[in-house]
Write an enzyme that holds these catalytic residues in place. Structure first.
Site, PDB file in Angstrom:
ATOM      1  CB  THR A  68      -0.919   0.010   1.243  1.00 16.16           C
ATOM      2  OG1 THR A  68      -1.764  -1.132   1.157  1.00 16.16           O
ATOM      3  CG2 THR A  68      -1.752   1.276   1.327  1.00 16.16           C
TER       4      THR A  68
ATOM      5  CG  HIS B   9      -5.250  -8.156   3.683  1.00 11.45           C
ATOM      6  ND1 HIS B   9      -4.109  -8.725   3.200  1.00 11.45           N
ATOM      7  CD2 HIS B   9      -5.116  -6.813   3.491  1.00 11.45           C
ATOM      8  CE1 HIS B   9      -3.311  -7.772   2.733  1.00 11.45           C
ATOM      9  NE2 HIS B   9      -3.905  -6.609   2.889  1.00 11.45           N
TER      10      HIS B   9
END
Ligand code: AMP
Ligand code: ZN
Ligand code: ZN
Length: 458
Positions: A72, A196
């Site tokens: 990210t 996730h």
């Protein structure tokens, strides 16, 4: 009465937007939106009607090749700087700097020294006299080279998408006294968080969160329409990386190869960063044979294509797990069902890009673009001089309405086609002309034989 007041308010907002934006002589303002962890093929696997409608009126880049590590923070900083991670210095979610002896992780990211090797677009655009905004974008609450965007919020995952969006549109509109912002970046955590937890292959769970993401795109469009910004600003919707399916059957245990006393672990999976306590080559040799689904690299041998070598924050040894494999130190516990960070050449790690607005072509698709190319594209759209970067406008230029672009494969096919037709015509022509002498020659001049000995003329 209430309806009248509401209509009056809406018309007022619209008029204000038209006044503020049409009065500006410069280019249209730009809104950059990131939906974290939006893997490119979600667009084929899930309905996403609002997003599809948006890019049908603009441009879709089916896959973006992002930067390594496909995490990210590195990728969000690459989007707004056009630099590979080794050049902008945000290399992973967890880092250690051997010169300053500082540690970095997502919850401890506001020390400017990590970010200040360069500056993001929301800072650079200030130098062109623009106001800017960055809503929860990684790095936006950090004073990078002593500056932040004109407007920003400290990171808070509890703020809803609608609240973030409401602030962004208000900042873009400006008001009578204050000029609206020319560049705004807006971040949203999904579908990364659900990816996730459930893994990208969980169609039911991912379908649910992607419907919410698509509803947010719907909200975005209606809010831009309500405020009169729709059609007057350029909008880019993108993401930082994709997501791979993990499994407890695909675990790589470091303790099976090397006692933990031999190294300090900076980051673990899917790219482990190790500081060896003894000779790096010896440690490397042990790790190199550790697992068939994990590559070990000495820093100096990290492949060029990863653009991941020239930075002091890259440790002496890195380990890269194969797609869907998880590195743990010990035990059998799988930390996440979905993960990213893997090699950036993997399609599962790639996000997408959708673009719409006055500067873009309509109903146009390109199959692939580098994510570092988005920065020069944004600078071009805003007429902001870009900082040195790793991107290029060459391919991204084709997305723009004002540009004529040659489709290279189509052009090659056309040229080959024309050459083929010409060759066939030539061959046919030659064949026909070589056959002529053997046939009758109807208009050939008669051969008159003037023979003096002709008995009739005697
Ligand atoms: P990761 O999946 O580890 O690459 O990181 C994604 C997570 O980072 C998201 O779920 C967010 O909760 C978190 N995150 C995103 N932006 C920020 C920020 N500016 N500060 C702290 N955490 C953030
Ligand atoms: Zn992410
Ligand atoms: Zn993530």
């Amino acid at each position: 009465m209430l309806l009248k007041m509401l209509l009056g308010f809406l018309c007022g907002v619209q008029a204000l937007a038209e006044e503020n934006i049409t009065d500006q002589q410069g280019p249209p303002p730009l809104l950059l939106v990131s939906f974290d962890g939006f893997r490119a093929d979600y667009l084929q696997r899930f309905p996403m009607p609002n997003l599809k409608l948006l890019y049908s009126q603009g441009v879709l880049v089916e896959q973006l090749t992002n930067v390594f590590t496909t995490k990210t923070f590195p990728n969000h900083y690459s989007l707004v700087t056009g630099l590979y991670a080794e050049s902008h210095g945000i290399l992973a979610s967890k880092m250690y700097d051997p010169i300053s002896h500082k540690h970095f992780h997502a919850g401890n990211d506001t020390d400017p020294s990590w970010w200040s090797s360069t500056q993001p677009l929301w800072v650079t655009a200030l130098d062109s006299g623009y106001k800017t905004a960055a809503m929860m974008w990684p790095g936006s609450d950090v004073a990078i080279r002593n500056r932040t965007a004109t407007h920003f919020f400290p990171y808070n995952s509890g703020v809803t998408f609608q609240q973030r969006l409401g602030n962004v549109t208000e900042w873009m509109l400006g008001n009578g006294k204050e000029q609206g912002v020319m560049f705004a970046a807006l971040y949203w955590e999904e579908p990364d968080q659900s990816g996730h937890i459930f893994g990208p292959d969980n169609t039911t769970a991912m379908g649910k969160v992607l419907k919410e993401v698509d509803d947010n795109v719907g909200l975005l469009v209606s809010e831009l329409k309500r405020t009169g910004l729709w059609g007057r600003i350029n909008v880019l919707i993108t993401s930082d990386h994709g997501m791979a399916q993990c499994s407890a059957k695909r675990l790589i245990r470091l303790d099976d190869c090397l006692h933990p006393d031999n190294y300090t672990l900076v980051d673990l999976t899917p790219v482990a960063a190790l500081i060896p306590h003894t000779d790096p080559e010896t440690i490397y040799n042990l790790l190199n044979k550790c697992h068939p689904h994990m590559m070990a690299y000495l820093k100096k041998a990290i492949p060029d294509r990863l653009h991941y070598r020239n930075n002091q924050r890259i440790q002496q040894i890195i380990l890269i797990a194969d797609e869907g494999w998880t590195i743990v130190q010990r035990g059998d516990k799988l930390p996440r069902l979905g993960d990213h960070g893997y090699d950036n050449s993997l399609p599962s790690m790639h996000p997408f890009l959708a673009a719409t607005g006055p500067s873009f072509r309509r109903d146009y698709q390109i199959s692939q673009l580098q994510s570092v190319d988005i920065y020069p594209l944004m600078c071009h759209l805003l007429s902001v001089p870009p900082h040195p970067n790793n991107g290029t406008l060459t391919q991204a230029r084709c997305m723009l309405a004002a540009e004529t672009c040659w489709d290279v494969p189509l052009m090659i096919a056309l040229v080959v086609g024309i050459l083929l037709v010409l060759s066939i015509i030539t061959v046919l022509f030659r064949l026909l002309s070589s056959r002529r002498p053997s046939g009758p020659r109807p208009f050939q001049r008669l051969q008159v034989d003037y023979d003096d000995d002709d008995p009739l003329l005697e």
